[in-house]
Design an enzyme around this catalytic site. Structure first.
Site, short mmCIF file in Angstrom:
data_model
loop_
_atom_site.label_atom_id
_atom_site.label_comp_id
_atom_site.label_asym_id
_atom_site.label_seq_id
_atom_site.Cartn_x
_atom_site.Cartn_y
_atom_site.Cartn_z
N CYS A 9 0.87 -1.18 0.00
CA CYS A 9 0.00 0.00 0.00
C CYS A 9 0.90 1.23 0.00
O CYS A 9 2.02 1.21 0.50
CB CYS A 9 -0.96 0.00 1.19
SG CYS A 9 -0.21 -0.13 2.82
N SER A 42 3.33 -2.04 4.05
CA SER A 42 3.21 -0.60 3.81
C SER A 42 4.42 -0.11 3.03
O SER A 42 5.50 -0.69 3.12
CB SER A 42 3.14 0.15 5.14
OG SER A 42 4.42 0.17 5.77
N ASP A 43 4.22 0.94 2.25
CA ASP A 43 5.36 1.63 1.68
C ASP A 43 6.16 2.18 2.87
O ASP A 43 5.62 2.38 3.96
CB ASP A 43 4.89 2.76 0.77
CG ASP A 43 5.86 3.06 -0.35
OD1 ASP A 43 7.06 2.79 -0.19
OD2 ASP A 43 5.42 3.58 -1.39
N CYS A 44 7.45 2.38 2.67
CA CYS A 44 8.30 2.80 3.79
C CYS A 44 7.83 4.12 4.37
O CYS A 44 7.72 5.11 3.65
CB CYS A 44 9.75 2.85 3.35
SG CYS A 44 10.38 1.23 2.87
#
Length: 126
Positions: A9, A42-44
């Protein structure tokens, strides 16, 4: 193995809801309608951004709870690691939410054979 085993995401929001805190996107669309059985990462720093940049949550703990309950299983960053226990203690998520995330992660590891015995370990060379 068929299809994707992992989905990320992103930082953005859809209809003013950060994608990593969006149960309609992650649970309804991805898991129910598309029958996705892998894990969601999750994206970083996207979970951190739910609080600090989107201002969608009132605290890091609430952002963690929102993301895990929405369907995030793994955090590329350290927001869940840093605030997860407080999110549990604060009621922003519960143990069942964590169990679902762990089940998704471990399910993929089992699917790819991570826990299978390695035949080479059984060799007696000496």
């Amino acid at each position: 193995l068929m299809g994707a085993l992992g989905v990320m995401c992103s930082y953005n929001s859809i209809n003013d809801i950060p994608s990593c805190a969006n149960p309609r996107l992650l649970r309804q669309k991805l898991r129910r309608e598309w029958n996705f059985r892998g894990y969601v990462v999750s994206d970083c720093w996207a979970i951190n951004n739910i609080y600090e940049h989107h201002r969608y949550a009132n605290s890091h703990e609430e952002a963690v709870g929102m993301s895990v309950r929405a369907g995030v299983d793994l955090d590329c960053g350290d927001t869940i690691q840093g605030y997860g226990v407080k999110a549990l203690e604060g009621g922003f998520m519960d143990v069942e939410d964590v169990d679902v995330a762990l089940g998704n992660l471990l399910g993929v590891l089992m699917e790819v054979g991570y826990f299978d015995e390695d035949d080479d370990d059984d060799d007696d060379d000496g």
